[in-house]
Design a protein around this motif. Structure first.
Motif, PDB file in Angstrom:
ATOM      1  N   TYR A 210       0.511  -0.823   0.143  1.00 26.42           N
ATOM      2  CA  TYR A 210       0.314   0.052   0.200  1.00 26.42           C
ATOM      3  C   TYR A 210       0.880   1.225   0.234  1.00 26.42           C
ATOM      4  N   ILE A 211       2.212   1.335   0.450  1.00 26.26           N
ATOM      5  CA  ILE A 211       2.688   2.293   0.607  1.00 26.26           C
ATOM      6  C   ILE A 211       3.549   2.684  -0.010  1.00 26.26           C
ATOM      7  N   ILE A 215       3.586   5.958  -3.157  1.00 24.02           N
ATOM      8  CA  ILE A 215       4.609   6.493  -4.170  1.00 24.02           C
ATOM      9  C   ILE A 215       5.017   7.189  -5.026  1.00 24.02           C
ATOM     10  N   ILE A 216       4.660   5.375  -5.594  1.00 23.10           N
ATOM     11  CA  ILE A 216       4.044   5.457  -7.235  1.00 23.10           C
ATOM     12  C   ILE A 216       3.272   6.360  -7.725  1.00 23.10           C
ATOM     13  N   PRO A 220       6.654   8.720 -10.119  1.00 25.19           N
ATOM     14  CA  PRO A 220       6.169   7.566 -10.822  1.00 25.19           C
ATOM     15  C   PRO A 220       7.800   7.291 -11.123  1.00 25.19           C
ATOM     16  N   ASP A 221       8.410   8.477 -11.054  1.00 28.76           N
ATOM     17  CA  ASP A 221       9.704   8.031 -11.892  1.00 28.76           C
ATOM     18  C   ASP A 221      10.938   7.478 -10.705  1.00 28.76           C
ATOM     19  N   ARG A 222       9.915   7.614  -9.461  1.00 30.88           N
ATOM     20  CA  ARG A 222      11.406   6.567  -8.580  1.00 30.88           C
ATOM     21  C   ARG A 222      11.483   5.525  -8.541  1.00 30.88           C
ATOM     22  N   ASN A 228      11.824  -2.435  -4.777  1.00 28.01           N
ATOM     23  CA  ASN A 228      10.792  -2.420  -3.588  1.00 28.01           C
ATOM     24  C   ASN A 228       9.680  -3.214  -3.400  1.00 28.01           C
ATOM     25  N   LEU A 229       8.690  -2.159  -4.618  1.00 27.27           N
ATOM     26  CA  LEU A 229       7.626  -3.168  -4.733  1.00 27.27           C
ATOM     27  C   LEU A 229       7.922  -4.367  -5.569  1.00 27.27           C
TER      28      LEU A 229
END
Length: 272
Positions: A210-211, A215-216, A220-222, A228-229
């Motif tokens: 969920y976290i 973040i994405i 979205p470009d991280r 990690n996902l």
């Protein structure tokens, strides 16, 4: 007597001078008298016909209340110092978990409906991102004995994110506290690193999914978030979603012209 079956990771329950640590998926039987906090109040209760009936004894009055406690609906009463939680849905496959939290309010000397949680884990093994709703009951709110009072909920401090990361690292985190923090201070570009660290230590819990997906949506470009996902999905057994996000991670690494040598070797093995 009340069976306490489930909580978010851990609850401390005080009976007399004995502290019992109640962990999720563990069942305890609570005795008739429970001492919440000697300096504030004492809660006495009994169960009859699926209803929790009780009285709260304070220094100046008694508060009587009734709450439904229906095992067929998966409803349970979770008692912790300073809080009474009505938990529903945990015993029904695929059902959302609902928690209505009553907190002790010093100004009204009563238990006030303070927060509401609703978590749908989407599937039995939790390998998909959950749907979460959270809300404060602010302003005029109901008390546990049916009265109405003005209530201002105590929100977490903005600086608490670091503490949440530390407790997650130790494996002793409280999922409800994390959810409350997320909804009070949503993910943004300034706190994204702290949330990413929190999700890293929550691997194996669908709250991490969920976290990371939050973040994405915000950034979205991280690139590292996709790694990690993918790792989180892989650890939870959802290999299809893991492959999808490993592929996005590699694609972004190439697009951003980053050092491809920094891609962990296991990533390539997991997308075959």
């Amino acid at each position: 007597m009340i069976k306490l079956k489930r909580g978010w990771k851990r609850y401390n329950i005080i009976i007399g001078f004995i502290v019992i640590n109640c962990y999720s998926q563990t069942s305890f039987i609570l005795k008739e008298n429970l001492d919440f906090d000697k300096s504030i109040d004492t809660l006495k209760y009994s169960v009859a016909g699926g209803t929790l009936k009780g009285q709260i004894i304070t220094s100046d009055k008694h508060v009587f209340f009734e709450l439904d406690n229906d095992p067929d609906l998966g409803t349970q009463i979770i008692l912790t110092p300073g809080e009474i939680t009505l938990f529903t849905g945990g015993n029904i496959a695929g059902a959302a978990e609902r928690e209505s939290v009553y907190s002790y309010d010093q100004s009204s000397k009563n238990w006030v409906y303070s927060r509401h949680f609703e978590i749908n884990h989407n599937n039995d093994n939790g390998s998909k991102s959950p749907e979460i709703e959270f809300s404060y009951r602010e302003g005029e709110s109901a008390t546990i004995d049916g009265k109405k009072v003005h209530y201002v909920p105590v929100r977490p401090m903005k600086s608490d994110l670091g503490d949440l990361v530390l407790t997650a690292k130790k494996g002793s985190y409280d999922g409800r506290r994390i959810i409350e923090y997320i909804f009070t201070y949503p993910v943004n570009k300034k706190n994204v690193e702290g949330y990413n660290n929190l999700a890293y230590f929550l691997k194996g819990d669908d709250l991490a999914l969920y976290i990371l997906e939050s973040i994405i949506k915000e950034v979205p470009d991280r690139v590292v978030t996709y790694l990690n996902l993918a790792d989180s999905y892989y650890e939870m057994g959802n290999e299809a979603k893991a492959k999808e996000n490993y592929s996005k991670y590699i694609k972004l690494m190439k697009k951003e012209k980053k050092d491809l040598g920094r891609i962990p070797k296991y990533v390539y093995a997991r997308i075959i």
